[in-house]
Structure formats: C-alpha cells, structure tokens
Design an enzyme around this catalytic site. Structure first.
Site, PDB file in Angstrom:
ATOM      1  N   SER A   8       3.559  -7.411   0.194  1.00 59.73           N
ATOM      2  CA  SER A   8       2.646  -7.564  -0.946  1.00 59.73           C
ATOM      3  C   SER A   8       3.445  -7.941  -2.186  1.00 59.73           C
ATOM      4  O   SER A   8       4.645  -7.648  -2.285  1.00 59.73           O
ATOM      5  CB  SER A   8       1.909  -6.243  -1.189  1.00 59.73           C
ATOM      6  N   ARG A  57      -8.443  -0.906  14.760  1.00 58.76           N
ATOM      7  CA  ARG A  57      -8.964   0.453  14.919  1.00 58.76           C
ATOM      8  C   ARG A  57     -10.488   0.510  14.950  1.00 58.76           C
ATOM      9  O   ARG A  57     -11.042   1.577  15.202  1.00 58.76           O
ATOM     10  CB  ARG A  57      -8.450   1.349  13.782  1.00 58.76           C
ATOM     11  N   SER A 102      -9.148  -6.586  13.227  1.00 60.98           N
ATOM     12  CA  SER A 102     -10.602  -6.408  13.266  1.00 60.98           C
ATOM     13  C   SER A 102     -11.287  -6.798  11.965  1.00 60.98           C
ATOM     14  O   SER A 102     -12.522  -6.800  11.898  1.00 60.98           O
ATOM     15  CB  SER A 102     -10.943  -4.948  13.614  1.00 60.98           C
ATOM     16  N   SER A 132       5.546   1.555   0.103  1.00 61.25           N
ATOM     17  CA  SER A 132       5.449   1.162   1.516  1.00 61.25           C
ATOM     18  C   SER A 132       5.728  -0.323   1.686  1.00 61.25           C
ATOM     19  O   SER A 132       6.409  -0.735   2.638  1.00 61.25           O
ATOM     20  CB  SER A 132       4.063   1.516   2.070  1.00 61.25           C
ATOM     21  N   LYS A 133       5.230  -1.146   0.777  1.00 67.19           N
ATOM     22  CA  LYS A 133       5.424  -2.586   0.897  1.00 67.19           C
ATOM     23  C   LYS A 133       6.838  -3.007   0.502  1.00 67.19           C
ATOM     24  O   LYS A 133       7.394  -3.963   1.065  1.00 67.19           O
ATOM     25  CB  LYS A 133       4.382  -3.317   0.045  1.00 67.19           C
ATOM     26  N   ASN A 151       0.369  -6.878  10.416  1.00 67.65           N
ATOM     27  CA  ASN A 151      -0.568  -7.011   9.302  1.00 67.65           C
ATOM     28  C   ASN A 151      -1.321  -5.725   8.978  1.00 67.65           C
ATOM     29  O   ASN A 151      -1.782  -5.551   7.849  1.00 67.65           O
ATOM     30  CB  ASN A 151      -1.579  -8.128   9.634  1.00 67.65           C
ATOM     31  N   TYR A 190       1.541   2.773  -2.182  1.00 67.40           N
ATOM     32  CA  TYR A 190       1.366   1.433  -1.623  1.00 67.40           C
ATOM     33  C   TYR A 190       2.554   0.549  -1.979  1.00 67.40           C
ATOM     34  O   TYR A 190       3.111  -0.150  -1.119  1.00 67.40           O
ATOM     35  CB  TYR A 190       0.066   0.823  -2.149  1.00 67.40           C
TER      36      TYR A 190
END
Length: 263
Positions: free
Chosen positions: A142, A37, A14, A158-159, A88, A155
């Site tokens: 990332s 979302r 989106s 997680s990446k 993504n 972050y």
C-alpha cells in the site's frame, strides 16, 4: 495478457481487487487457484472465470491457517506449476471512534492477515519456483507503506513490513530467475472503500488497478505504485519538514473506517 498453460494464484479473490485480478487473468489455457473466505462470492468469481475459459480451483481458506494454505498451494503447484502468485488478501481498519486506540484484536488481525498471511501464501511456492528457475511473486502492499498514516497505525505497519519482506525477496530471488513485484496502490473502489468516511483522492476502479498491476508484473517491475499524483505528493512529502508533512496528511489522508473488512 497471459501465455498458454499459465498458472496463477490469487488470494483475497472473492471480492474487490482480488476478484478483478482473477477476472483479468482468466482465459483459455490458464489455471487459476482462487482463495478467499466468503464461499458464495468466491464461487461467483470462480464461475465467471470458468466462463472465460480458465480452469479454476477455488478454496475457502483463511490465510492465517498456514498449514492448510500450504497444503493447498503445494498440491495446486504439483498439478499446475505456478507462474504467478499474488498475495492480495488483506484487512484494513483505523483508529476507533473519537480517535481512540485501535482494538487489540483488530491490530493483530491486520498484522496476521496482511503480513503473515502474505508470507504464508508465498513461502510454499518459493522452492518449487527456485527449482524451475522461473516465477513471479506479487505482493499487494500500500502507499501507506511509503507514508504511514496516523489514522491507521497497524495497517501501515503491516504493509511496510510486507514491503520490506518483498525487497529482501527481490534481492535474494532475482539471480534465481524469480521476479518480485511490490505493489503500492492508493485508493481503489471496492466494497471496503464504501466504509471510508473521508476523502479518497485519485481513486481507481478495481479493474483499472488489476490491469495496471498485471502489466507491471509482466514487465518484471520491482515496484508498481499508483496513482502517480498521489505517489509524487507522498515522495515530496517525505522530503518536506515534519509540520508540512503533517499538514499534507491532515488534508489528503485522514479518514475513519466504520469496521474492518476482509478481502
């Protein structure tokens, strides 16, 4: 750009990079599954893709809802065998003001969306791809996976976790005819980047990033990392003594994000 009758899945479609990827792949003969979302923005992207000739199925789904996401993806794959799935969707945050600890809810959201959500996106399509002995899996990680950032502990984790999962998939699925591409972008100009307070060296537009990612995916590259000046600085930094590496991070990779933002 894409072959006729190609089916492509994009999460986080989106806005930002996800929207740019959806628009890049949109063409006659292409079936797109767009997941996001924000229903209003998602429908805008879907309408533009339809205007370019693509057949679009758009779904407002939080990637943390694995059961609903899996049902949608399996249904779409049964109608349009998926050739490319792009995980993504993501959120990004930083330390709290004054360099205080990240709030726990922010930490958990980043881990669940960026890592678990990507796994929930790809997993329902692995066995159908294995049965067809074809398919491409694209994981948007990332550069923070290569150089963890003190300002973004959750972050970065997680990446990095997503990159590790992708490397394992690559070794497992390549003999099955499935290519896995791990994408490690630097700064991309999106609505999320507007919340940064700090430098954004070598920033790319979302459209340029989408084109580069799609080209690397089409070539079956295992890793797509950009921009090259920042990639090489990070690689050199990994070889440097820790004090020098810390100075590099302080100079180029220090910032705050005003609030978490969903893609």
């Amino acid at each position: 750009m894409t072959s006729p009758a190609t089916a492509v899945v994009v999460t986080g479609a989106s806005h930002g990079l996800g929207a740019a990827l959806a628009l890049h792949y949109a063409a006659p003969g292409v079936a797109l599954a767009l997941i996001g979302r924000n229903p209003a923005r998602l429908e805008e992207v879907a309408a533009t893709c339809r205007g370019r000739g693509a057949a679009v199925e758009a779904a407002e789904i939080d990637v943390r809802d694995g059961a609903r996401l899996g049902d949608f993806l399996r249904g779409f794959d049964s109608r349009h065998p998926v050739a490319v799935v792009i995980a993504n969707a993501g959120v990004e945050s930083s330390l709290a003001p004054g360099r205080a600890s990240e709030p726990e809810d922010s930490v958990l959201a980043q881990l669940r969306i960026n890592l678990e959500g990507a796994i929930a996106t790809v997993s329902p399509l692995i066995e159908p791809m294995r049965a067809r002995r074809a398919g491409r899996i694209v994981l948007i990680s990332s550069l923070a996976a290569l150089m963890p950032l003190a300002d973004q502990p959750a972050y970065s984790a997680s990446k990095a976790g997503l990159m590790a999962w992708g490397e394992a998939l690559l070794a497992w699925l390549r003999p099955e005819g499935i290519r896995v591409t791990i994408v490690c972008p630097g700064y991309i100009a999106t609505g999320m980047s507007d919340r940064y307070r700090g430098s954004r060296p070598f920033q790319w537009s979302a459209e340029r990033a989408a084109k580069h990612i799609a080209a690397g995916t089409a070539r079956g590259r295992a890793m797509v990392a950009f921009p090259w000046p920042l990639v090489w600085l990070i690689r050199l930094g990994r070889l440097a003594p820790r004090p020098l590496r810390a100075a590099f991070i302080d100079r180029f990779l220090r910032f705050e994000i005003d609030a978490p933002a969903a893609l």
